[in-house]
Motif scaffolding. Sequence first.
Motif, PDB file in Angstrom:
ATOM      1  N   SER A  23      62.804  99.026  59.392  1.00  0.00           N
ATOM      2  CA  SER A  23      61.560  98.922  58.652  1.00  0.00           C
ATOM      3  C   SER A  23      61.453  97.579  57.933  1.00  0.00           C
ATOM      4  CB  SER A  23      61.458 100.078  57.649  1.00  0.00           C
ATOM      5  OG  SER A  23      60.208 100.094  57.021  1.00  0.00           O
ATOM      6  N   LYS A  40      62.546  94.790  59.003  1.00  0.00           N
ATOM      7  CA  LYS A  40      62.168  93.778  59.995  1.00  0.00           C
ATOM      8  C   LYS A  40      60.679  93.845  60.338  1.00  0.00           C
ATOM      9  CE  LYS A  40      66.498  92.511  60.677  1.00  0.00           C
ATOM     10  NZ  LYS A  40      67.006  91.189  60.251  1.00  0.00           N
ATOM     11  N   ASN A  41      60.079  95.042  60.237  1.00  0.00           N
ATOM     12  CA  ASN A  41      58.706  95.224  60.704  1.00  0.00           C
ATOM     13  C   ASN A  41      57.667  95.283  59.588  1.00  0.00           C
ATOM     14  OD1 ASN A  41      59.719  95.361  63.320  1.00  0.00           O
ATOM     15  ND2 ASN A  41      59.978  97.575  63.232  1.00  0.00           N
ATOM     16  N   THR A  42      58.022  95.868  58.471  1.00  0.00           N
ATOM     17  CA  THR A  42      57.053  96.025  57.383  1.00  0.00           C
ATOM     18  C   THR A  42      57.715  95.620  56.073  1.00  0.00           C
ATOM     19  OG1 THR A  42      57.686  98.338  57.042  1.00  0.00           O
ATOM     20  CG2 THR A  42      55.883  97.915  58.583  1.00  0.00           C
ATOM     21  N   ASN A  43      57.249  96.156  54.995  1.00  0.00           N
ATOM     22  CA  ASN A  43      57.837  95.890  53.684  1.00  0.00           C
ATOM     23  C   ASN A  43      58.109  97.235  53.013  1.00  0.00           C
ATOM     24  OD1 ASN A  43      58.770  94.577  51.430  1.00  0.00           O
ATOM     25  ND2 ASN A  43      56.738  94.345  50.513  1.00  0.00           N
ATOM     26  N   PRO A  44      59.235  97.886  53.367  1.00  0.00           N
ATOM     27  CA  PRO A  44      59.483  99.238  52.861  1.00  0.00           C
ATOM     28  C   PRO A  44      59.799  99.231  51.370  1.00  0.00           C
ATOM     29  CG  PRO A  44      61.439  98.400  53.935  1.00  0.00           C
ATOM     30  CD  PRO A  44      60.359  97.362  54.135  1.00  0.00           C
ATOM     31  N   ASP A  66      57.758 102.975  65.876  1.00  0.00           N
ATOM     32  CA  ASP A  66      57.560 102.386  64.553  1.00  0.00           C
ATOM     33  C   ASP A  66      56.764 103.326  63.651  1.00  0.00           C
ATOM     34  OD1 ASP A  66      58.905 100.226  65.531  1.00  0.00           O
ATOM     35  OD2 ASP A  66      57.172  98.893  65.634  1.00  0.00           O
ATOM     36  N   ALA A  67      55.730 103.941  64.204  1.00  0.00           N
ATOM     37  CA  ALA A  67      54.884 104.830  63.414  1.00  0.00           C
ATOM     38  C   ALA A  67      55.663 106.065  62.963  1.00  0.00           C
ATOM     39  CB  ALA A  67      53.665 105.246  64.225  1.00  0.00           C
ATOM     40  N   GLU A  82      58.123 105.106  60.195  1.00  0.00           N
ATOM     41  CA  GLU A  82      57.480 104.940  58.899  1.00  0.00           C
ATOM     42  C   GLU A  82      57.100 106.287  58.284  1.00  0.00           C
ATOM     43  OE1 GLU A  82      57.339 102.038  57.272  1.00  0.00           O
ATOM     44  OE2 GLU A  82      58.489 101.366  59.001  1.00  0.00           O
ATOM     45  N   GLN A  84      58.535 107.744  54.795  1.00  0.00           N
ATOM     46  CA  GLN A  84      57.590 108.063  53.721  1.00  0.00           C
ATOM     47  C   GLN A  84      57.764 109.490  53.231  1.00  0.00           C
ATOM     48  OE1 GLN A  84      55.528 105.965  52.090  1.00  0.00           O
ATOM     49  NE2 GLN A  84      55.164 107.695  50.724  1.00  0.00           N
TER      50      GLN A  84
END
Length: 500
Positions: free
Chosen positions: A115, A117-121, A463-464, A467, A471
């Motif tokens: 996460s 690498k892909n978003t901002n967790p 990825d979805a 996440e 969450q």
Amino acid sequence: MHNIKQVVIAGGGSAGWMTAAALSKLLGEHVNITLVESAQIGTVSVGEATIPQIRQFNQLIGIDENEFLSATSGTFKLGIEFIDWGQIGQQYMHPFGPYGVNLNGIAFHHYWLKSVKNTNPAPILDYCLEGHAAKLNRFDRIVGQTTKGHSTLNYAFHFDAVKYAEFLSTLAIKQGVKHIQGTISQVTIEPSNGHIKDLILDDGQVISGELFIDCTGFKGRLINQALHVGFESWQHWLPCDSAIAIASESLPELKPYTQATAHKAGWQWQIPLQHRVGNGRVFASGFTSAEQQIAQLAAQLPSKAVTEPRQLNWQNGRRLKAWQKNCVAIGLSAGFLEPLESTGLQFIQSAILRLISLFPSCAMAKVDADTYNRYTEQEITAVRDFIICHYKVTKRSDSEFWRYCQHMDVPNTVSERLALFAQNGRLFRENNELFNELSWFSVLHGQGIEPQGYHPLVNSLSDAACEQYMQQIKTMIGQTARSLPMHSEYVARHCRYSKS
């Protein structure tokens, strides 16, 4: 084969009385136990903060948790917060609980790394109930109900180690331990086999035994001075060898965690008890002076001082053999690592349980001692490596001390583990070592290592989906943490300090 009937424990304090309480509880009427301690020798109290395994020991010897905490001014501990270690201005926590929930056999932190690498967790601590609750100053033993029963937090304690020894002494004496106050003036060795025969006290008393347990602290009155077992120093990897301790007045808010704040020549602890705050400056004497550290600690106390400064000195390392002949060294006499990860009482506890598992007959089989020594070495060496990483893995270069730590050579066992984690975040627990993969991740990530990748099987989850999975965990942990009572309120309700 003749069973041992006479056990002599030399030295009191935490090590002596933990040993006496455990042996008298588990061996009962089968063994006569005598503890000899000198009223002239002070207790070294470096064990006010603990790790969760202490609960198992207390349960083993039948201690009521609330009664023990009330007697020792104890509070609960969910982890350790590290401030200014990787670099000035950064902080992280080593919590006692897991991050998230493992999925498909892969540790949760790999999904978090993906996460990143892909978003901002969210920060990793948001996925750990113990860590999240700690930062909110909240605590409860039971946090929910599952199909398998109650769900509990993984916690340890802060307590007054001197009061803990007093609490255990009362218990041990009730269980039949004979307590003698006196100073050992001579140790008699049996010429035929080199075993300890008896202890001669300064008042002329002769204390005979078949098994002797050395709890006399750093000097090792039996294992070192009488049996001449050598010592392996680790000062070149762990240069902090001193501390200044000052207790200050209690604070209105009890934090359920220890704080360790790095400074230019070591670090400073803050440990919240009910009746006071434990404060100390750990430092490397080769890089600063005690006078400087006293002044700096006094200037940074969180509340008014209630004791004079007290200096402690030690050497990080281990006794080459903790069990030699008919003598077993437990506690500081067997070795010591600076108190950064609160392992002092843990080493005592594990030594006691190891001795019980390998409890000898009068024949003193060499294989028992060799096995004991091998596992003792494995345990302390693994913890040594863990603590080294706190110093080695840093971007700090603001002092001679931190430049030394950053550039020092380290054991291959450390460098190999660092390289493995830096590549893909992989961690393995070896030989059932004390600190598991979760602890290693907390420290290596917290100190600033950002793995280049993560476990490739994590990519089997989209990825979805990844996440959404994260969450859900974050939401559940946040809601649970916020529902817990404040730590101060919980302590006042269940285990308020009783001066009596």
